[in-house]
Write a protein that holds these residues in place. Structure first.
Motif, PDB file in Angstrom:
ATOM      1  N   ASN A 232       0.853  -1.190   0.000  1.00 51.09           N
ATOM      2  CA  ASN A 232       0.000   0.000   0.000  1.00 51.09           C
ATOM      3  C   ASN A 232       0.894   1.247   0.000  1.00 51.09           C
ATOM      4  O   ASN A 232       2.087   1.162  -0.288  1.00 51.09           O
ATOM      5  CB  ASN A 232      -0.957  -0.007   1.199  1.00 51.09           C
ATOM      6  N   SER A 233       0.328   2.398   0.326  1.00 52.18           N
ATOM      7  CA  SER A 233       1.111   3.641   0.302  1.00 52.18           C
ATOM      8  C   SER A 233       2.249   3.626   1.317  1.00 52.18           C
ATOM      9  O   SER A 233       3.233   4.350   1.168  1.00 52.18           O
ATOM     10  CB  SER A 233       0.194   4.839   0.565  1.00 52.18           C
ATOM     11  N   GLN A 234       2.116   2.808   2.362  1.00 55.95           N
ATOM     12  CA  GLN A 234       3.185   2.644   3.352  1.00 55.95           C
ATOM     13  C   GLN A 234       4.064   1.428   3.042  1.00 55.95           C
ATOM     14  O   GLN A 234       4.929   1.091   3.837  1.00 55.95           O
ATOM     15  CB  GLN A 234       2.576   2.476   4.751  1.00 55.95           C
ATOM     16  N   VAL A 235       3.819   0.788   1.935  1.00 58.31           N
ATOM     17  CA  VAL A 235       4.448  -0.474   1.528  1.00 58.31           C
ATOM     18  C   VAL A 235       3.956  -1.600   2.422  1.00 58.31           C
ATOM     19  O   VAL A 235       3.369  -2.577   1.943  1.00 58.31           O
ATOM     20  CB  VAL A 235       5.992  -0.406   1.548  1.00 58.31           C
ATOM     21  N   THR A 237       1.976  -2.128   6.352  1.00 58.13           N
ATOM     22  CA  THR A 237       1.410  -1.605   7.588  1.00 58.13           C
ATOM     23  C   THR A 237       1.431  -2.719   8.625  1.00 58.13           C
ATOM     24  O   THR A 237       0.933  -3.819   8.362  1.00 58.13           O
ATOM     25  CB  THR A 237      -0.027  -1.109   7.379  1.00 58.13           C
ATOM     26  N   ARG A 242      -5.668  -1.224   8.216  1.00 58.49           N
ATOM     27  CA  ARG A 242      -4.925  -1.121   6.967  1.00 58.49           C
ATOM     28  C   ARG A 242      -4.027  -2.340   6.757  1.00 58.49           C
ATOM     29  O   ARG A 242      -3.761  -2.742   5.619  1.00 58.49           O
ATOM     30  CB  ARG A 242      -4.096   0.158   6.945  1.00 58.49           C
ATOM     31  N   GLN A 246      -4.403  -5.215   3.479  1.00 60.65           N
ATOM     32  CA  GLN A 246      -3.330  -5.694   2.607  1.00 60.65           C
ATOM     33  C   GLN A 246      -3.383  -7.199   2.373  1.00 60.65           C
ATOM     34  O   GLN A 246      -2.801  -7.706   1.408  1.00 60.65           O
ATOM     35  CB  GLN A 246      -1.961  -5.352   3.214  1.00 60.65           C
ATOM     36  N   LYS A 278     -12.019  -4.678   1.848  1.00 60.34           N
ATOM     37  CA  LYS A 278     -11.467  -3.328   1.777  1.00 60.34           C
ATOM     38  C   LYS A 278     -12.545  -2.320   2.163  1.00 60.34           C
ATOM     39  O   LYS A 278     -13.728  -2.646   2.297  1.00 60.34           O
ATOM     40  CB  LYS A 278     -10.915  -3.025   0.398  1.00 60.34           C
TER      41      LYS A 278
END
Length: 336
Positions: A232-235, A237, A242, A246, A278
């Protein structure tokens, strides 16, 4: 401090693991005074004054030294001896006692780290896979997968000593269920959680799948239970909703596991079915976004067959083994 009784169950499993195998001794050869053919060590005379052995036979044949009475059946072959040593359930569990202790310590450390506040033992109905559940059931599949991994790891360690993966499956599954139940006891005392019957059912299901995978002929080569972690945007979590978003859990059917396809181009293909959820974070729910649950189907690339099928290095074999449990991102096409 944690209530002391919460460690009784894993302690019981560990005690069973230390139970020694019961050895069955072979029958000794009996000696009768009137035996017309007494053993060589009785038929041979010795000069006690010089403590020297008698002269060799006239034919020049070397006389075999006798070390003592020998089992009439002779020494057991290595496979038979191993089978006797690990004949009982307790002896097979004991073959992975140190690994079990390590997992017990791991669960204790992680649970203590993530526990913020405690209360008395209590139950909590967490539901199953409904849209109104906290994590759309992803957390239930996480429990199943963790129990599955524990059973797979412990079974593999037992098989290193017993040389029998099928007979190691059931004791490994029992140990996994016990370890996961120990972890659930921690949840039962957390203020923000509780003892979940749903979690226990999925723990049992994950361990049971491991047992079936190694006792049903051909199933291990054909069917894998895997986790796919989508960046995700944090690679990555580490916790929270969140983190659950994933995760995709899937069953992968390897065409390479079928005898007629092992040497064909179809061995690089896998057929997959899985589940994901999701849009169920607290912020998304507050904004009125409808949570989504998807059962997906897809076709994947068998990376293990492509790169690690005949690997001779330890690292290559380890990576190939890991691909039985973890799906690499972007190596499959899924339809939701």
């Amino acid at each position: 401090m944690r209530p002391a009784w919460t460690i009784l169950l894993p302690a019981l499993f560990l005690c069973i693991g230390f139970a020694p195998a019961v050895a069955q001794s072979g029958g000794d050869r009996g000696i009768r005074p009137d035996d017309p053919n007494p053993p060589a060590f009785l038929a041979t005379s010795f000069d006690l004054t010089t403590m020297t052995s008698p002269s060799p036979p006239d034919d020049g044949a070397a006389q075999e030294a006798v070390q003592g009475p020998v089992d009439a059946q002779g020494p057991l072959p290595p496979d038979a001896d191993r089978e006797r040593r690990y004949a009982s359930l307790g002896s097979r569990i004991g073959a992975a006692k140190w690994e079990t202790i390590g997992l017990f310590a791991y669960i204790t450390a992680t649970q203590a780290y993530w526990t913020d506040g405690t209360t008395h033992f209590h139950f909590k109905d967490e539901g199953w896979f409904g849209r109104n559940t906290n994590n759309l059931g992803i957390d239930k599949l996480t429990h199943a997968f963790n129990a599955y991994l524990f059973a797979e790891f412990l079974g593999a360690r037992m098989a290193r000593k017993t040389q029998d993966r099928a007979r190691a499956a059931a004791p490994a599954g029992l140990l996994s269920i016990g370890l996961m139940l120990y972890g659930e006891m921690w949840d039962a005392h957390k203020k923000d959680s509780g003892f979940s019957v749903q979690d226990v059912i999925f723990n049992t299901g994950g361990a049971t799948f491991s047992v079936l995978r190694h006792t049903v002929p051909g199933l291990e080569e054909k069917l894998d239970f895997r986790l796919l972690m989508m960046p995700n945007s944090q690679v990555y979590t580490f916790k929270g909703k969140r983190h659950y978003e994933q995760q995709r859990f899937l069953l992968s059917l390897e065409l390479a596991g079928f005898q007629g396809l092992r040497d064909s181009p179809l061995r690089f293909i896998e057929l997959q079915i899985g589940y994901r959820g999701k849009n169920f974070t607290n912020a998304e729910r507050a904004a009125g976004i409808r949570p989504e649950r998807d059962i997906f189907f897809g076709v994947g690339l068998n990376v293990k067959q492509l790169f690690f099928r005949d690997s001779r290095s330890r690292l290559g074999r380890a990576i190939g083994s890991g691909l039985n449990y973890f799906q690499l991102p972007y190596t499959a096409v899924h339809v939701h």
